[in-house]
Write an enzyme that holds these catalytic residues in place. Sequence first.
Site, PDB file in Angstrom:
ATOM      1  N   LEU A   1       0.680  -0.947  -0.222  1.00 47.95           N
ATOM      2  CA  LEU A   1      -0.044  -0.074   0.118  1.00 47.95           C
ATOM      3  C   LEU A   1       0.614   1.191   0.074  1.00 47.95           C
ATOM      4  O   LEU A   1       0.649   2.042  -0.208  1.00 47.95           O
ATOM      5  CB  LEU A   1      -1.475   0.244   1.704  1.00 47.95           C
ATOM      6  CG  LEU A   1      -2.465  -0.541   0.873  1.00 47.95           C
ATOM      7  CD1 LEU A   1      -2.779  -1.827   0.523  1.00 47.95           C
ATOM      8  CD2 LEU A   1      -2.878  -0.560   2.561  1.00 47.95           C
TER       9      LEU A   1
ATOM     10  N   THR B   1       8.688   4.782  -5.619  1.00 48.33           N
ATOM     11  CA  THR B   1       7.276   4.564  -4.551  1.00 48.33           C
ATOM     12  C   THR B   1       6.732   3.776  -5.580  1.00 48.33           C
ATOM     13  O   THR B   1       6.894   2.182  -5.209  1.00 48.33           O
ATOM     14  CB  THR B   1       7.146   5.433  -3.936  1.00 48.33           C
ATOM     15  OG1 THR B   1       7.504   5.780  -3.242  1.00 48.33           O
ATOM     16  CG2 THR B   1       5.753   4.245  -2.880  1.00 48.33           C
TER      17      THR B   1
ATOM     18  N   TYR C   1       1.764   9.796 -10.558  1.00 49.41           N
ATOM     19  CA  TYR C   1       0.990   8.551  -9.951  1.00 49.41           C
ATOM     20  C   TYR C   1       0.254   8.122 -10.192  1.00 49.41           C
ATOM     21  O   TYR C   1       0.272   6.581 -10.262  1.00 49.41           O
ATOM     22  CB  TYR C   1      -0.404   9.270  -9.320  1.00 49.41           C
ATOM     23  CG  TYR C   1      -0.842   9.220  -7.815  1.00 49.41           C
ATOM     24  CD1 TYR C   1      -0.181   7.947  -7.243  1.00 49.41           C
ATOM     25  CD2 TYR C   1      -2.552   8.309  -8.321  1.00 49.41           C
ATOM     26  CE1 TYR C   1      -0.992   7.243  -5.713  1.00 49.41           C
ATOM     27  CE2 TYR C   1      -3.243   7.686  -7.945  1.00 49.41           C
ATOM     28  CZ  TYR C   1      -2.782   7.180  -6.264  1.00 49.41           C
ATOM     29  OH  TYR C   1      -3.274   6.852  -5.545  1.00 49.41           O
TER      30      TYR C   1
ATOM     31  N   ALA D   1      -1.924  -2.158  -4.083  1.00 46.10           N
ATOM     32  CA  ALA D   1      -3.172  -1.126  -4.218  1.00 46.10           C
ATOM     33  C   ALA D   1      -3.185  -0.545  -5.478  1.00 46.10           C
ATOM     34  O   ALA D   1      -2.060   0.406  -5.417  1.00 46.10           O
ATOM     35  CB  ALA D   1      -3.082  -0.270  -2.646  1.00 46.10           C
TER      36      ALA D   1
HETATM   37  P1  NAD Z   1      -2.111   7.525   2.734  1.00 43.78           P
HETATM   38  O1  NAD Z   1      -1.374   8.154   2.081  1.00 43.78           O
HETATM   39  O2  NAD Z   1      -2.531   8.355   4.204  1.00 43.78           O
HETATM   40  O3  NAD Z   1      -1.134   6.154   3.136  1.00 43.78           O
HETATM   41  C1  NAD Z   1       0.227   5.926   2.528  1.00 43.78           C
HETATM   42  C2  NAD Z   1       1.316   5.468   3.044  1.00 43.78           C
HETATM   43  O4  NAD Z   1       2.477   5.086   2.086  1.00 43.78           O
HETATM   44  C3  NAD Z   1       1.920   6.444   4.533  1.00 43.78           C
HETATM   45  O5  NAD Z   1       1.485   6.241   5.779  1.00 43.78           O
HETATM   46  C4  NAD Z   1       3.197   7.038   3.713  1.00 43.78           C
HETATM   47  O6  NAD Z   1       3.846   6.889   4.703  1.00 43.78           O
HETATM   48  C5  NAD Z   1       3.745   5.677   3.048  1.00 43.78           C
HETATM   49  N1  NAD Z   1       4.738   5.541   1.969  1.00 43.78           N
HETATM   50  C6  NAD Z   1       4.685   6.836   1.190  1.00 43.78           C
HETATM   51  N2  NAD Z   1       6.083   5.967   0.050  1.00 43.78           N
HETATM   52  C7  NAD Z   1       6.571   5.569   0.625  1.00 43.78           C
HETATM   53  C8  NAD Z   1       8.022   4.992   0.568  1.00 43.78           C
HETATM   54  N3  NAD Z   1       8.049   5.119  -0.444  1.00 43.78           N
HETATM   55  N4  NAD Z   1       8.136   3.812   1.878  1.00 43.78           N
HETATM   56  C9  NAD Z   1       7.313   3.153   2.229  1.00 43.78           C
HETATM   57  N5  NAD Z   1       6.383   3.799   2.799  1.00 43.78           N
HETATM   58  C10 NAD Z   1       5.769   4.802   2.414  1.00 43.78           C
HETATM   59  O7  NAD Z   1      -3.023   6.686   1.827  1.00 43.78           O
HETATM   60  P2  NAD Z   1      -3.805   5.895   1.631  1.00 43.78           P
HETATM   61  O8  NAD Z   1      -5.387   6.136   0.922  1.00 43.78           O
HETATM   62  O9  NAD Z   1      -4.033   5.000   2.637  1.00 43.78           O
HETATM   63  O10 NAD Z   1      -3.572   4.866   0.438  1.00 43.78           O
HETATM   64  C11 NAD Z   1      -2.660   3.927   0.615  1.00 43.78           C
HETATM   65  C12 NAD Z   1      -2.424   2.993  -0.478  1.00 43.78           C
HETATM   66  O11 NAD Z   1      -4.234   2.772  -1.893  1.00 43.78           O
HETATM   67  C13 NAD Z   1      -1.641   3.997  -1.828  1.00 43.78           C
HETATM   68  O12 NAD Z   1      -1.025   2.714  -2.453  1.00 43.78           O
HETATM   69  C14 NAD Z   1      -3.027   4.087  -2.696  1.00 43.78           C
HETATM   70  O13 NAD Z   1      -2.206   4.862  -4.412  1.00 43.78           O
HETATM   71  C15 NAD Z   1      -4.083   3.556  -2.728  1.00 43.78           C
HETATM   72  N6  NAD Z   1      -5.549   4.182  -3.294  1.00 43.78           N
HETATM   73  C16 NAD Z   1      -5.776   4.416  -2.018  1.00 43.78           C
HETATM   74  C17 NAD Z   1      -7.340   4.984  -2.646  1.00 43.78           C
HETATM   75  C18 NAD Z   1      -8.239   5.838  -1.640  1.00 43.78           C
HETATM   76  O14 NAD Z   1      -9.010   6.413  -1.432  1.00 43.78           O
HETATM   77  N7  NAD Z   1      -8.200   6.339  -0.549  1.00 43.78           N
HETATM   78  C19 NAD Z   1      -7.443   5.352  -4.224  1.00 43.78           C
HETATM   79  C20 NAD Z   1      -7.230   4.395  -4.819  1.00 43.78           C
HETATM   80  C21 NAD Z   1      -5.512   4.096  -4.920  1.00 43.78           C
END
Ligand code: NAD
Length: 315
Positions: free
Chosen positions: A77, A96, A149, A118
């Site tokens: 994720l 990333t 992205y 994810a």
């Molecule tokens: P978020 O930003 O709250 O969580 C992402 C986490 O990844 C954070 O804790 C961040 O510190 C960590 N992170 C970022 N880059 C990193 C790296 N290089 N190494 C280690 N950790 C790293 O976002 P979220 O909403 O919880 O999303 C989680 C995943 O789900 C993501 O991959 C996102 O693309 C995917 N996603 C989320 C949504 C949504 O609506 N929330 C929709 C589509 C996809």
Amino acid sequence: MAKLQVKKLLVTGGAGFLGSHLCERLLAADHDVLCVDNFFTGGKANIEHLLKHPRFELMRHDITFPLYVEVDEIYNLACPASPVHYQFDPVQTTKTSVHGAINMLGLAKRVKARILQASTSEVYGDPEIHPQSEGYWGRVNPVGPRSCYDEGKRCAETLFFDYWRQHSVRIKVARIFNTYGPRMHPNDGRVVSNFIVQALRGEDITVYGDGRQTRSFCYVDDLVEALIQLMDTADDFTGPINIGNPREFTILELAEEVMRLTGTNSKIVFRPLPADDPRQRQPDIALAESKLGWRPTTELAQGLERTIRYFQQAL
Ligand code: NAD
Ligand code: UDP
Ligand code: UDP
């Protein structure tokens, strides 16, 4: 009675919004959870309540660098998800998604772990077909501000399918549509957190464009349930599979609903639409319904109420 099989699970991005909920659910199912996060957008506050749990382990690590651990399953994720955050350092965002995927797939290959990606509805870009089903290849600008992205996530999907074809890595690709709930970052700029925070502070509600663009909002608990069910599918099921709530709203309707539920005196103001902002988005979840027997059960008003309660305490 059959003995529960305790699995060692890795959640990258586990200190983020979705990741923290996922860690919580996996611990509740009695698994060992290793949470890996570089705290770029996530934070310890999201997982503070888990730190003392005997089966929870936290590691500060950036997945663009190799990681050598022994695990049975990987939920990948890690990646900033809000446009404001992923555009802050776009090169790091692509790294990333791409280097991170290579490292996590290399890890999965070495330890023969299952790995779930994810992915996102952003792989469909600004779509010409509606609702979006998994067979649609998308309409994505490769050189715009959202590309780090969108194209990063598309390339990650490519890597997942090539590790599956070339190295028989057991993959699961989830295309997640807009998801909201407690522990969204109050400043991450996403629409649900923005509107709730603005309403609670009595500030103007910032609708971008004319507010007639649409999104379909899934409550976090429904989403996490689907990810766990997806991980448990048979090895021959790889996805990609859409996970989201098909109920579609315009952004104006969302603003009005947040205003109604918070009872705010805030006013709606209109601001310019960001570049390449998709006009409509709605998942076709027929595959999730047939493969996982899953569909979301939380209505928008119900999910918003829980999220509003969270922000009332957090602010
Ligand atoms: P978020 O930003 O709250 O969580 C992402 C986490 O990844 C954070 O804790 C961040 O510190 C960590 N992170 C970022 N880059 C990193 C790296 N290089 N190494 C280690 N950790 C790293 O976002 P979220 O909403 O919880 O999303 C989680 C995943 O789900 C993501 O991959 C996102 O693309 C995917 N996603 C989320 C949504 C949504 O609506 N929330 C929709 C589509 C996809
Ligand atoms: N990798 C990792 N952890 C592991 C195994 C591999 O982080 O347990 C990384 C490793 O650094 C490599 C990447 O994953 O760069 C891809 O691994 P793979 O074995 O597919 O490729 P190769 O090592 O042959 O480049
Ligand atoms: N949006 C808005 N006001 C805000 C934040 C976002 O009108 O304060 C709009 C944004 O332009 C987009 C939709 O809400 O059309 C969803 O934006 P978000 O950043 O949450 O997610 P994404 O665009 O990635 O779906």
